[in-house]
Motif scaffolding. Structure first.
Motif, short mmCIF file in Angstrom:
data_model
loop_
_atom_site.label_atom_id
_atom_site.label_comp_id
_atom_site.label_asym_id
_atom_site.label_seq_id
_atom_site.Cartn_x
_atom_site.Cartn_y
_atom_site.Cartn_z
N ALA A 23 0.87 -1.08 0.03
CA ALA A 23 0.07 -0.03 0.04
C ALA A 23 1.01 1.33 0.00
N ALA A 24 0.60 2.18 -0.95
CA ALA A 24 1.06 3.40 -1.12
C ALA A 24 0.44 4.51 -0.54
N SER A 25 0.99 5.42 0.14
CA SER A 25 0.70 6.96 0.53
C SER A 25 1.82 7.74 0.73
N GLY A 26 1.21 9.12 0.45
CA GLY A 26 1.87 10.25 0.79
C GLY A 26 2.28 11.23 -0.57
N ARG A 27 1.90 10.60 -1.65
CA ARG A 27 2.22 11.39 -2.77
C ARG A 27 1.07 11.17 -3.93
N THR A 28 0.86 12.26 -4.69
CA THR A 28 -0.03 12.04 -5.75
C THR A 28 0.36 12.32 -6.91
N SER A 29 0.47 11.53 -7.89
CA SER A 29 0.99 11.66 -9.08
C SER A 29 0.57 10.58 -10.35
N SER A 30 0.51 10.86 -11.25
CA SER A 30 0.20 9.74 -12.59
C SER A 30 1.45 9.38 -13.17
N SER A 31 2.47 9.76 -12.47
CA SER A 31 3.93 9.86 -13.27
C SER A 31 4.84 8.59 -12.51
N TYR A 32 4.58 7.31 -12.13
CA TYR A 32 5.34 6.59 -11.40
C TYR A 32 5.17 5.17 -11.70
N SER A 33 6.13 4.25 -11.36
CA SER A 33 6.00 2.83 -11.74
C SER A 33 6.27 2.50 -10.23
N MET A 34 5.60 1.34 -9.73
CA MET A 34 5.85 0.37 -8.75
C MET A 34 6.51 -0.93 -9.09
N GLY A 35 7.31 -1.34 -8.07
CA GLY A 35 7.99 -2.54 -8.47
C GLY A 35 8.25 -3.55 -7.27
N TRP A 36 8.51 -4.84 -7.51
CA TRP A 36 8.84 -5.83 -6.49
C TRP A 36 10.37 -6.21 -6.68
N PHE A 37 11.08 -6.25 -5.67
CA PHE A 37 12.53 -6.51 -5.79
C PHE A 37 12.35 -7.65 -4.65
N ARG A 38 13.44 -8.53 -4.61
CA ARG A 38 13.97 -9.53 -3.64
C ARG A 38 15.40 -9.42 -3.25
N GLN A 39 15.62 -10.02 -2.13
CA GLN A 39 17.19 -10.06 -1.62
C GLN A 39 17.09 -11.30 -0.54
N ALA A 40 17.73 -12.36 -1.50
CA ALA A 40 18.14 -13.53 -0.57
C ALA A 40 19.45 -13.28 0.26
N PRO A 41 19.55 -14.19 1.44
CA PRO A 41 20.88 -13.91 2.22
C PRO A 41 22.23 -14.14 1.57
N GLY A 42 23.04 -12.99 1.47
CA GLY A 42 24.29 -13.20 0.63
C GLY A 42 24.19 -12.99 -0.62
N LYS A 43 23.11 -12.50 -1.37
CA LYS A 43 23.07 -12.27 -2.38
C LYS A 43 22.46 -10.53 -2.67
N GLU A 44 22.76 -10.02 -3.81
CA GLU A 44 22.62 -8.60 -4.07
C GLU A 44 20.67 -8.54 -4.43
N ARG A 45 20.25 -7.46 -4.30
CA ARG A 45 18.76 -7.24 -4.37
C ARG A 45 18.54 -7.28 -5.97
N GLU A 46 17.51 -8.25 -6.31
CA GLU A 46 17.22 -8.15 -7.71
C GLU A 46 15.67 -7.87 -8.03
N PHE A 47 15.61 -7.49 -9.41
CA PHE A 47 14.22 -7.06 -9.64
C PHE A 47 13.49 -8.37 -10.07
N VAL A 48 12.09 -8.36 -9.69
CA VAL A 48 11.09 -9.39 -9.87
C VAL A 48 10.12 -8.95 -10.83
N ALA A 49 9.45 -7.83 -10.57
CA ALA A 49 8.37 -7.54 -11.40
C ALA A 49 7.96 -5.92 -11.17
N ALA A 50 7.57 -5.09 -12.19
CA ALA A 50 7.44 -3.74 -11.94
C ALA A 50 5.89 -3.57 -12.90
N VAL A 51 5.32 -2.46 -12.68
CA VAL A 51 4.21 -1.86 -13.17
C VAL A 51 4.24 -0.60 -13.41
N THR A 52 3.85 0.28 -14.44
CA THR A 52 3.51 1.52 -14.68
C THR A 52 2.23 1.90 -14.23
#
Length: 130
Positions: A23-52
């Motif tokens: 859930a997102a709050s605090g800013r009103t705009s039509s100009s953004y994307s939201m994404g999901w990322f994940r980070q496993a132990p000992g690994k770098e954070r990686e992209f999973v999915a995103a939506v405009t």
């Protein structure tokens, strides 16, 4: 300022499913994307999915295509990640993130780089056991 709060993590057996919410709050705009990322132990954070947000254009990482689906509910300012056929290698902390673009409207392909996102949630643990 933007606040992102994730829900829905947990522990499941391989082959199971989970749905994450952010859930997102605090800013009103039509100009953004939201994404999901994940980070496993000992690994770098990686992209999973995103939506405009305005156009609904989505991108999914190859590793989750056909198993995970990102979606959004504009009325609730919420983005979801539906995860099916979970595997032990999906175990990670999952983070929701938001990126705002210059200008008042953006409808293109969402960005997928970790460093391209400005705001992050606190993360939610997903554990998949074999």
């Amino acid at each position: 300022q933007v606040q992102l709060v994730e829900f829905g993590g947990g522990s499941v057996q391989a082959g199971g499913s989970l749905r994450l919410s952010c859930a997102a709050s605090g800013r009103t705009s039509s100009s953004y994307s939201m994404g999901w990322f994940r980070q496993a132990p000992g690994k770098e954070r990686e992209f999973v999915a995103a939506v405009t947000w305005s156009s609904g254009i989505t991108v999914h990482a190859d590793s989750v295509k056909g198993r995970f689906t990102i979606s959004r509910d504009a009325a609730k300012n919420t983005v979801y990640l539906q995860m099916y056929s979970l595997k032990p290698e999906d175990t990670a902390v999952y983070y929701c993130a938001a990126r705002y673009y210059s200008g008042s409207y953006y409808s293109g392909r969402p960005r997928i780089g970790v460093h391209e996102y400005d705001y992050w949630g606190q993360g939610t643990q997903v554990t998949v056991s074999s």
